[in-house]
Enzyme design. Structure first.
Site, PDB file in Angstrom:
ATOM      1  N   GLU A  28      24.258 -48.485 -10.463  1.00 55.56           N
ATOM      2  CA  GLU A  28      25.305 -49.395 -10.943  1.00 55.56           C
ATOM      3  C   GLU A  28      26.300 -49.780  -9.851  1.00 55.56           C
ATOM      4  O   GLU A  28      27.270 -49.066  -9.605  1.00 55.56           O
ATOM      5  CB  GLU A  28      26.068 -48.760 -12.122  1.00 55.56           C
ATOM      6  CG  GLU A  28      27.182 -49.673 -12.647  1.00 55.56           C
ATOM      7  CD  GLU A  28      27.983 -49.100 -13.817  1.00 55.56           C
ATOM      8  OE1 GLU A  28      27.801 -47.914 -14.153  1.00 55.56           O
ATOM      9  OE2 GLU A  28      28.806 -49.842 -14.375  1.00 55.56           O
ATOM     10  N   LYS A  51      21.984 -51.716 -12.915  1.00 59.52           N
ATOM     11  CA  LYS A  51      23.072 -52.058 -13.842  1.00 59.52           C
ATOM     12  C   LYS A  51      24.148 -52.832 -13.086  1.00 59.52           C
ATOM     13  O   LYS A  51      25.085 -52.244 -12.548  1.00 59.52           O
ATOM     14  CB  LYS A  51      23.642 -50.776 -14.458  1.00 59.52           C
ATOM     15  CG  LYS A  51      24.865 -50.992 -15.341  1.00 59.52           C
ATOM     16  CD  LYS A  51      25.148 -49.777 -16.214  1.00 59.52           C
ATOM     17  CE  LYS A  51      26.439 -49.942 -16.977  1.00 59.52           C
ATOM     18  NZ  LYS A  51      26.614 -48.929 -18.023  1.00 59.52           N
TER      19      LYS A  51
END
Ligand code: 13P
Length: 340
Positions: free
Chosen positions: A178, A220
């Protein structure tokens, strides 16, 4: 050799209609969320809130994986079933947030570096024993209209993400990678696209250099979106086009899924944007969600810490999951928000 186990777990998390519930707020963050509804954050109130989320009937059709915080992975339902067991028995893969948060990057004022690599192998080993099959590490990329982020902060954060991802794969845990370019500030959508492109390009270069298998991970990222204070806000169509242009250029097709974070968008906007992105498909990867606030804010508002509101809170939660499941197919319309 591709690790089939990693790629099958990654694929199951982003199976048709499904995405990720990010319920991994650290204790200080969940306290902030509870403050907004005047609920005191205690070990028991946090446990009860997560129990309400995880036991909602029907969400297993839309939620493929749930990210937990350390404390929650060690907690259980009222009748003693560990949360990880409850989730897996209902077909949702339990995951764990393993970073230790974003700290100031020394000598780079205003920029951040995520900590948590020391002892990570040992922590991952324990988390796997407790039932976690995937993990999450969040790098925070500050952005302004001019000189931030610096090249170095992008490189340092990408390096950390890849170190984490390699350790996960070594231990048979799917890494969710992420890199979050923040929505705070007055920057334009164009600036967000330039910065996010640099970040994602660097992240995949580091992942590749550190031998991470793209087939056994999920990305992500943020959507390509103007800063919250930007005077020129954009249509869902423009956001979707910019987001897909960036992802198509920089995310290898071998990655099974892109699960967007919501990052401060309203629940409705996050769903509408995901929908617009999927309308532009088919894409080489599954395009789904890994939302925290955009799934939970309406649930917290309905619950308010009252047992008498649990049914209403679960109904609200199921509906948000359902609408995001529909957005995965590009079939969401705003009118569904008010329909029963
Ligand atoms: P938001 O969807 O609220 O941005 O949270 C997702 C998340 O897991 C951030 O690390």
């Amino acid at each position: 050799m591709i690790n089939d186990n990693l790629s099958s777990v990654a694929k199951s998390i982003v199976a048709k209609h499904k995405g990720v519930l990010a319920a991994d707020e650290s204790s200080p963050t969940i306290k902030k969320r509870f403050d907004t509804i005047n609920v005191t954050s205690t070990e028991e109130s946090r446990r009860r809130y997560r129990e309400i989320l995880f036991s909602t009937e029907g969400i297993e059709n839309y939620i493929g994986g749930v990210i937990l915080f350390d404390e929650t992975l060690r907690q259980a339902t009222q009748d003693g079933t560990p949360f990880a067991e409850l989730l897996s028995s209902r077909g949702m893969v339990p995951g764990i947030k393993v970073d230790k948060g974003a700290k100031p990057l020394a000598l780079f004022p205003e920029e951040k570096i995520t900590e948590g690599l020391d002892g990570l192998r040992e922590r991952l080993t324990e988390y796997r024993q407790l039932g976690a099959r995937f993990a999450k590490w969040r790098a925070v990329i500050e952005i302004n209209e001019h000189d931030i982020p610096t090249r170095f902060s992008i490189r340092a954060n990408a390096h950390g993400l890849a170190r984490y991802a390699a350790l996960c794969q070594e231990l048979d845990i799917v890494p969710i990678v992420e890199p979050e370019v923040l929505m705070d500030g007055a920057h334009s959508i164009e600036r967000c696209e330039v910065v996010t492109s640099m970040v994602i390009e660097e992240v995949f270069a580091e992942l590749d250099a550190q031998r991470v298998q793209f087939e056994g991970m999920l990305l992500k990222p943020n959507m390509i979106i103007p800063g919250m204070k930007c005077v020129r806000q954009e249509s869902a169509q423009r956001i979707a086009e910019a987001t897909i242009r960036c992802m198509t250029r920089y995310v290898p097709a071998a990655v099974p899924g892109i699960v967007f974070l919501s990052g401060g968008q309203s629940a409705e906007d996050a769903t509408e944007h995901l929908n617009a992105i999927n309308i532009l498909g088919p894409h080489p990867w599954q395009v789904s969600f890994s939302y925290g606030r955009a799934l939970q804010a309406p649930v917290l508002a309905a619950w308010k810490g009252q047992e008498s509101n649990v049914d209403a809170a679960q109904k609200t939660f199921l509906k948000r999951c359902q609408l995001n499941g529909i957005a995965r197919e590009g079939k969401y319309v705003r009118a569904m928000e008010t329909a029963n």
